[in-house]
Structures are given as C-alpha cells and as structure tokens.
Scaffold this motif. Structure first.
Motif, short mmCIF file in Angstrom:
data_model
loop_
_atom_site.label_atom_id
_atom_site.label_comp_id
_atom_site.label_asym_id
_atom_site.label_seq_id
_atom_site.Cartn_x
_atom_site.Cartn_y
_atom_site.Cartn_z
N PHE A 166 5.08 4.50 17.39
CA PHE A 166 3.84 3.77 16.70
C PHE A 166 2.58 4.46 16.93
O PHE A 166 1.85 4.55 15.66
CB PHE A 166 3.82 2.18 16.61
CG PHE A 166 4.87 1.64 15.87
CD1 PHE A 166 4.89 1.67 14.61
CD2 PHE A 166 6.12 1.34 16.55
CE1 PHE A 166 5.71 1.11 13.73
CE2 PHE A 166 7.10 0.66 15.80
CZ PHE A 166 6.94 0.52 14.38
N PHE A 167 2.48 5.05 18.11
CA PHE A 167 1.28 5.73 18.45
C PHE A 167 1.25 7.10 17.63
O PHE A 167 0.23 7.43 17.41
CB PHE A 167 1.25 6.07 19.85
CG PHE A 167 0.07 6.93 20.26
CD1 PHE A 167 -1.29 6.84 20.40
CD2 PHE A 167 0.32 8.31 20.61
CE1 PHE A 167 -2.17 7.51 20.58
CE2 PHE A 167 -0.44 9.25 20.81
CZ PHE A 167 -1.84 8.91 21.00
N LEU A 168 2.37 7.50 17.60
CA LEU A 168 2.60 9.20 16.81
C LEU A 168 2.42 8.73 15.34
O LEU A 168 1.87 9.55 14.80
CB LEU A 168 3.82 9.68 17.39
CG LEU A 168 4.13 10.06 18.82
CD1 LEU A 168 5.42 10.63 18.89
CD2 LEU A 168 3.09 11.15 18.92
N LEU A 169 2.86 7.84 14.81
CA LEU A 169 2.57 7.47 13.47
C LEU A 169 1.19 7.21 13.19
O LEU A 169 0.89 7.64 11.94
CB LEU A 169 3.45 6.26 13.12
CG LEU A 169 5.09 6.66 13.13
CD1 LEU A 169 5.82 5.39 12.75
CD2 LEU A 169 5.31 7.76 12.06
N ARG A 170 0.37 6.77 14.21
CA ARG A 170 -0.96 6.49 13.69
C ARG A 170 -1.75 7.65 14.11
O ARG A 170 -2.91 7.73 13.30
CB ARG A 170 -1.41 5.47 14.71
CG ARG A 170 -1.22 3.99 14.37
CD ARG A 170 -1.85 3.04 15.42
NE ARG A 170 -1.92 3.25 16.49
CZ ARG A 170 -0.95 2.77 17.34
NH1 ARG A 170 0.13 1.87 16.88
NH2 ARG A 170 -0.77 2.91 18.86
N GLN A 171 -1.36 9.02 14.37
CA GLN A 171 -1.90 10.00 14.71
C GLN A 171 -1.87 10.87 13.08
O GLN A 171 -1.18 10.70 12.20
CB GLN A 171 -1.37 10.96 15.55
CG GLN A 171 -1.14 10.09 17.09
CD GLN A 171 -2.61 9.84 17.33
OE1 GLN A 171 -3.63 10.66 17.66
NE2 GLN A 171 -2.98 8.74 17.72
N SER A 172 -2.77 11.86 13.03
CA SER A 172 -2.89 12.56 11.99
C SER A 172 -1.66 13.39 11.80
O SER A 172 -0.89 13.90 13.05
CB SER A 172 -4.27 13.59 11.96
OG SER A 172 -4.01 14.46 12.90
N ARG A 173 -1.25 14.04 10.58
CA ARG A 173 -0.06 14.96 10.52
C ARG A 173 -0.39 16.42 11.15
O ARG A 173 0.63 16.64 11.60
CB ARG A 173 0.35 15.23 8.96
CG ARG A 173 1.31 15.97 8.75
CD ARG A 173 1.64 16.13 7.09
NE ARG A 173 2.90 16.72 7.06
CZ ARG A 173 3.40 17.86 7.53
NH1 ARG A 173 2.56 18.79 8.10
NH2 ARG A 173 4.95 18.37 7.13
N SER A 174 -1.40 16.66 11.35
CA SER A 174 -1.71 17.84 11.79
C SER A 174 -1.36 17.76 13.46
O SER A 174 -0.93 18.69 14.05
CB SER A 174 -3.21 18.38 11.88
OG SER A 174 -4.11 17.74 12.22
#
Length: 199
Positions: A31-39
């Motif tokens: 869920f942390f990774l999903l909150r990050q930008s696509r880049s």
C-alpha cells in the motif's frame, strides 16, 4: 477468496517472499508503493531489474560486481599478500568502512551448515583454493561470523589451507566498544580473554 484486486494480491504475495517480510509487512509495503507516483514505482522496478541483470560474481574474489574483475581485484595498490575471507558481500563493505584493511577479499556466499544442507560444494571454497597458489600470498584472514556455522567454516578452511604453508588467522571476537562486562555472555567473554593483547 481474494480480499484485494488481483494485481495488489500478487504484489503482496511477491513482497512476502522477501526475507523478514511477513504478510502484514508485505501489505504495508504494497500500500505504501501504491501511494507513490508511477515514476517512483517504475524507478524501483528498474533498479531491481538492473541490479539483477547487471551484477555478477567477480571471477577472482566472488564479490558482486558490475565489471569483472571487481574494483578491489583491479587495484594494484592493495596488498596482494593478504586475502580476507568473508561470508557475504555485505561483510566486504563492513571491513572497507574501517579504512584500515588494504588487502584482497574472497566471498564464500555463506557458511557451512549441514543442518541446512550447505556443505563445501555450495560455497565458493574451490575458487578460494585456486587463488592460494599465488607467490605473493602470505596470509589468509578468516572473517566469518562468530556463529556456530562461522566457527565451523573457519576451522574447515584452516584445515585446508595450513598444509599449503600459508599463515591462517581468525579475526578476534570479544566485547563491543562501550559494552559492559556484566551483560556479556560467557562465550563472548571467553573470546575476549583469548584475544587479549599487550598494552
């Protein structure tokens, strides 16, 4: 029964394969990774793939490297008479941070552990033995971890190397700087006494 969308479940499943990462930690990471930008996600994925594709073992010391031979083996300023044997590439970094060792390295990629099915054949011992015929070499420092497996590995290497006429030494073990004697275990105290030196 799936609780999350299939791609999220797959991400959690893959993250939970990492050492020390259980299902709950894998969920938090996902869920942390999903909150990050696509880049940011792409940069992380690219870094993982690049590290996997572009690193290899040095043909001499078995350390991880991008070029072969590695920067330690190529450095003519390093002391060619010393080889420090370690269990893991991270150990090379730890020793280098002392800025006091200037010899060569050899990475075993583990330690002997019969209970886990790790014998001499699973380690980079054969590659080490092939390096020991160098006329410049005078000492092999065994810097395996102070564990049962590390001690067994050190003893095994000493039995193999000593008959070749080379000096085999073991890094000292003992009390950490700032530690208190009353909190040290018996084995640590014994090692500290054995490794004492004159002041």
């Amino acid at each position: 029964m799936l609780y999350y969308a299939e791609p999220v479940s797959k991400l959690i499943e893959e993250l939970s394969k990492l050492p020390g990462v259980g299902p709950k930690t894998a969920q938090r990471l996902a869920f942390f990774l999903l909150r990050q930008s696509r880049s940011d996600a792409v940069a992380l994925a690219r870094a993982i793939v690049d590290a996997h594709d572009k690193t290899k073992y040095c043909s001499s010391c078995m350390n991880l490297t991008e070029r072969d031979p590695c920067r330690f083996c190529c450095d003519e300023q390093r002391d060619q008479s010393l080889i420090c044997v370690v269990e893991d590439p991270r150990d090379v970094v730890a020793i280098e941070k002392t800025r006091d060792y200037h010899g060569l390295y050899h990475v075993l990629h583990g330690s002997l552990s019969p209970m886990e099915g790790i014998g001499p054949e699973q380690l980079k011992i054969k590659e080490l033995m092939s390096r020991l015929s160098s006329p410049h070499l005078r000492e092999v420092i065994v810097a395996s971890n102070p564990t049962v497996e590390g001690e067994a590995t050190a003893a095994y290497l000493a039995r193999l190397i000593k008959p070749m006429g080379l000096k085999v030494t073991r890094i000292a073990h003992g009390l950490p700087v700032g530690g208190d004697l009353e909190y040290a275990d018996q084995v640590t105290l014994l090692r500290a006494l054995e490794g004492r030196r004159e002041l």
